[in-house]
Design an enzyme around this catalytic site. Structure first.
Site, short mmCIF file in Angstrom:
data_model
loop_
_atom_site.label_atom_id
_atom_site.label_comp_id
_atom_site.label_asym_id
_atom_site.label_seq_id
_atom_site.Cartn_x
_atom_site.Cartn_y
_atom_site.Cartn_z
N SER A 142 93.86 36.47 -14.81
CA SER A 142 93.07 37.14 -13.78
C SER A 142 93.63 38.53 -13.51
O SER A 142 94.85 38.69 -13.32
CB SER A 142 93.09 36.31 -12.49
OG SER A 142 92.46 36.99 -11.43
N SER A 143 92.77 39.55 -13.48
CA SER A 143 93.16 40.92 -13.18
C SER A 143 94.22 41.40 -14.18
O SER A 143 93.91 41.50 -15.37
CB SER A 143 93.64 41.02 -11.73
OG SER A 143 93.77 42.37 -11.33
N ALA A 144 95.45 41.67 -13.76
CA ALA A 144 96.48 42.06 -14.72
C ALA A 144 96.65 41.00 -15.79
O ALA A 144 96.92 41.31 -16.96
CB ALA A 144 97.81 42.29 -14.00
N GLY A 146 94.16 39.10 -16.81
CA GLY A 146 92.98 39.26 -17.67
C GLY A 146 93.17 40.40 -18.65
O GLY A 146 92.75 40.31 -19.81
N PHE A 166 89.48 37.26 -16.97
CA PHE A 166 88.82 37.47 -15.68
C PHE A 166 89.23 38.84 -15.14
O PHE A 166 90.41 39.11 -14.93
CB PHE A 166 89.24 36.38 -14.68
CG PHE A 166 88.75 35.00 -15.04
CD1 PHE A 166 87.54 34.53 -14.56
CD2 PHE A 166 89.50 34.18 -15.87
CE1 PHE A 166 87.08 33.25 -14.89
CE2 PHE A 166 89.05 32.91 -16.19
CZ PHE A 166 87.85 32.44 -15.71
#
Length: 453
Positions: A142-144, A146, A166
């Site tokens: 997720s985020s970093a 992802g 994500f």
């Protein structure tokens, strides 16, 4: 007394001979000395009680300001591992406020060093230690995390069979560390201002492992249309990149809505195998994965089959899954982050809060871990605090956060509302401030004051 002790010891030894080692509930375990670790990462490993004989391995990575244990308690991958018997690696980052390195030149080439090499060491350790299936190794984040998912897929296409990113950005999107700025609109990459053709985006992936001509891992991409930190424009850039890597058209071969507000585009090859799958979550901000999305990722990986009730004492290789994707994810609750109602205070509830901020000029992120120190489970949680300054929360993950004046309320998401005794839940947020960014002096869980730890 000595005679009694000897008798008990004998009985225990006999029981071990008859039934083997005593059963223990699965827990998240930290692993040290897992191999080459140039990124100075920490590794936590989750092996479910009912693990498959030759299990799949999923590398699951948190966002900036987070941690492996936080992603373990704040996402659904742990419960899916319990259900389907795969092993999950939860790494913890150490750079730039606990962000995974996707910006350095070393991170954007196979075996170049930094975090990707550390992450590959974790995968190798888990596969060897737990007889993992080399044909079923997957990555998500997720985020970093992802962003790092795309990095691992580009650097090690021969290791990973599929990935689910994500709220990520394309592989090698960040030109350097200076552009990696976790503040809305500050980064050219994260704001979608870096313009490249699909061919140019694809060339960045191909340059990570020059000369590689083997199969590429299938890719699943997720993004919220109202993401104000990693802008939605990066979603199309990532689609352009991976469809080009697979030699596919940027026009989807099919579109549908598996759940309300989930708009899915699929890009299949000439055999009908979906190589790239992209979800646009209408109205969602920087808050993925939300309820049901981890299950959709696991289904995309082909891991949604229940293992036998008892672990096998003598592992044997499992067959590789068919490359064809599974049907649309089973219905599950809407991903919209509708907060749970605020529960009434629970008399006698004990709690401890660890607050870890990462501050830069006029901006910050914070990772909050809430531990239930009581002897009774918490079902539905609301964490409150008051700012001493002018801090304003702008986005959040793993919690629905609202602010009125200096008063802040964080409520659980649909997937992380239960906290067992001595267990914890984690969430994070991003904010702005001027002057001094002092940490909150006190927190309360469901109306009861918590100890700061």
């Amino acid at each position: 007394m000595r005679r009694l002790t000897a008798v008990l010891a004998g009985l225990y030894a006999a029981s071990v001979l008859l039934i083997g080692q005593p059963a223990a509930a699965a827990t998240l375990t930290e692993v040290t000395n897992f191999g080459s670790n140039p990124g100075n990462l920490r590794m936590h490993l989750y092996v479910p009680d009912t693990v498959q004989p030759s299990p799949a391995i999923v590398l699951a990575m948190h966002g900036c300001g987070g941690s492996g244990p936080g992603f373990f308690s704040g996402s659904e991958f742990r419960t899916l591992a319990d259900q389907y018997g795969f092993v999950v690696i939860y790494p913890s980052a150490s750079k730039k406020g606990n962000c995974f390195d996707s910006w350095s030149a070393a991170s954007q080439v196979r075996n170049g060093g930094s975090d990707p090499v550390s992450l590959l060491s974790m995968v190798t350790y888990a596969r060897q230690r737990h007889n993992g299936d080399a044909n079923r190794i997957y990555v998500t984040g997720s985020s970093a995390g992802g962003m790092e998912t795309n990095i691992m897929l580009g650097n090690y296409p021969d290791v990973f069979k599929a990935g689910a990113a994500f709220m990520g950005v394309p592989f090698a999107c960040f030109p350097n560390e200076a552009d990696y700025i976790p503040s809305p609109g500050a980064s050219n990459c994260a704001s979608g201002r870096i313009s490249k053709t699909p061919q140019q985006w694809g060339d960045l992936v191909r340059a990570a492992y020059p000369g590689y001509s083997g199969p590429r891992p299938r890719v699943q991409l997720w993004h919220g249309t109202n993401d104000n930190l990693v802008y939605y424009a990066t979603h199309q850039q990532a689609i352009d990149q991976w469809t080009n890597v697979f030699g596919l058209s940027q026009t989807p071969t099919s579109t549908d809505t598996p759940q309300p507000n989930w708009n899915r585009r699929r890009y299949a090859d000439s055999t009908g195998t979906v190589r790239v799958e992209a979800y646009s979550i209408q109205g969602a901000g920087h808050s993925l994965p939300s309820s049901g999305m981890a299950a959709a990722a696991i289904q995309f990986f082909g891991l949604n089959s229940t293992p036998s009730p008892s672990p096998s004492p003598s592992p044997s290789p499992s067959p590789s899954p068919s490359p064809s994707p599974s049907p649309s994810p089973s219905p599950s609750p809407s991903p919209s982050p509708s907060p749970s109602p605020s529960p009434s205070p629970s008399p006698g509830t004990g709690c401890r809060v660890v607050y870890v901020p990462n501050t830069w000029n006029n901006g910050f992120t914070a990772d909050v871990t809430v531990t239930n120190t009581s002897t009774t489970p918490v079902s539905g949680w609301t964490v409150t605090w008051t700012w001493a300054g002018d801090q304003r929360v702008t986005s959040a993950w793993n919690a629905a956060v609202t602010q009125s004046g200096n008063q802040v309320t964080a409520r659980n998401m649909p997937y992380n509302g239960s906290i067992a005794p001595q267990a914890n839940a984690s969430f994070g947020f991003q904010g702005t401030y001027s002057g001094v960014n002092n940490a909150p002096a006190a927190f309360a869980l469901n109306g009861v004051a918590c100890v700061r730890g």
